[in-house]
Design a protein around this motif. Structure first.
Motif, PDB file in Angstrom:
ATOM      1  N   THR A 162       0.818  -1.214   0.000  1.00 25.10           N
ATOM      2  CA  THR A 162       0.000   0.000   0.000  1.00 25.10           C
ATOM      3  C   THR A 162       0.853   1.265   0.000  1.00 25.10           C
ATOM      4  OG1 THR A 162      -1.781  -1.144   1.174  1.00 25.10           O
ATOM      5  CG2 THR A 162      -1.799   1.268   1.231  1.00 25.10           C
ATOM      6  N   LYS A 165       2.316   1.863  -3.406  1.00 26.40           N
ATOM      7  CA  LYS A 165       1.297   2.317  -4.359  1.00 26.40           C
ATOM      8  C   LYS A 165       0.934   3.773  -4.136  1.00 26.40           C
ATOM      9  CE  LYS A 165      -3.235   1.021  -6.206  1.00 26.40           C
ATOM     10  NZ  LYS A 165      -4.378   0.066  -6.096  1.00 26.40           N
ATOM     11  N   GLU A 166       0.818   4.177  -2.872  1.00 26.11           N
ATOM     12  CA  GLU A 166       0.449   5.552  -2.558  1.00 26.11           C
ATOM     13  C   GLU A 166       1.540   6.539  -2.969  1.00 26.11           C
ATOM     14  OE1 GLU A 166      -0.576   5.603   1.560  1.00 26.11           O
ATOM     15  OE2 GLU A 166      -2.574   4.763   1.223  1.00 26.11           O
ATOM     16  N   THR A 170       6.142   0.501  -7.271  1.00 26.67           N
ATOM     17  CA  THR A 170       5.652  -0.866  -7.332  1.00 26.67           C
ATOM     18  C   THR A 170       6.806  -1.830  -7.108  1.00 26.67           C
ATOM     19  OG1 THR A 170       4.335  -2.427  -8.644  1.00 26.67           O
ATOM     20  CG2 THR A 170       6.029  -1.186  -9.815  1.00 26.67           C
TER      21      THR A 170
END
Length: 211
Positions: A162, A165-166, A170
């Protein structure tokens, strides 16, 4: 029964480990995750828990200040110590991974700048791939390094992904699966063999109950 001293770091892993230990019938009535105490003894006086920084757990065990340590494989890989690694507790599961911008192709690179809390692991990984590196040691917020052009990629622990991604990053490659290991001081294993083996037997039983 000889008293066993166990070194562990506070946090989620400690909570899971203590729950596992309590399945063996040993309880720590004074323990709660908000406590600032650094030492706890179970109600039967069989186990003494000492809370230290995760990176210091193997040192406490190697030097004999603790008989047993519960610590992530990532810590053991980054700074190997002269201890026995005897058991995988199957808790604190995550991966040590290479992360960067979507579409980056690390396998096609001949040189990379790499930011990581794990400089030794990162260097060894890329050396095996014959990729030259500039390793930048950071102690926190490594995700920031690619965003500000400080590094091409990072090597860090990934649980859900997470945070990556934020921040527009990746996973590009997984290096190794990580979980909490039980390590033992070599001298302690010779002196307290029965106690350590019995403790491990109880932990195995606790793991079966959890499964």
């Amino acid at each position: 029964m000889k008293l066993l001293t166990i070194a562990i770091a506070k946090g989620r892993v400690a909570d899971e480990a203590i729950q596992l230990i309590e399945r063996t019938g040993l309880y720590f009535p004074d323990y709660h995750n908000e406590s600032r105490k650094l030492l706890f003894t179970d109600d039967r006086k069989h186990i003494k828990l000492i809370f230290v920084k995760a990176v210091d757990v193997p040192t406490y065990v190697e030097k004999g200040a603790a008989d047993i340590g519960l610590v992530g494989k990532d810590v053991l890989m980054e700074d190997p110590k002269e201890v026995y690694e005897l058991m995988d507790l199957g808790i604190g599961k995550c991966k040590l991974s290479v992360a960067g911008f979507v579409g980056a192709e690390i396998t096609e690179s001949s040189y990379l700048s790499v930011a990581s809390k794990y400089p030794n692991v990162a260097k060894a990984y890329f050396e095996e791939m014959n990729i030259r590196t500039d390793i930048i040691k950071l102690n926190g917020s490594v995700e920031l390094a690619p965003l500000i052009g400080m590094a091409d990629v990072i090597v860090d622990i990934v649980e859900t992904g997470t945070t990556l991604k934020e921040n527009g990053l990746t996973v590009l490659a997984d290096i190794v699966d990580i979980s909490v290991k039980l390590i033992v001081n070599k001298a302690s294993y010779a002196i307290k063999t029965d106690e350590i083996q019995q403790f491990m037997k109880h932990l195995y039983a606790g793991l079966e109950v959890r499964i």
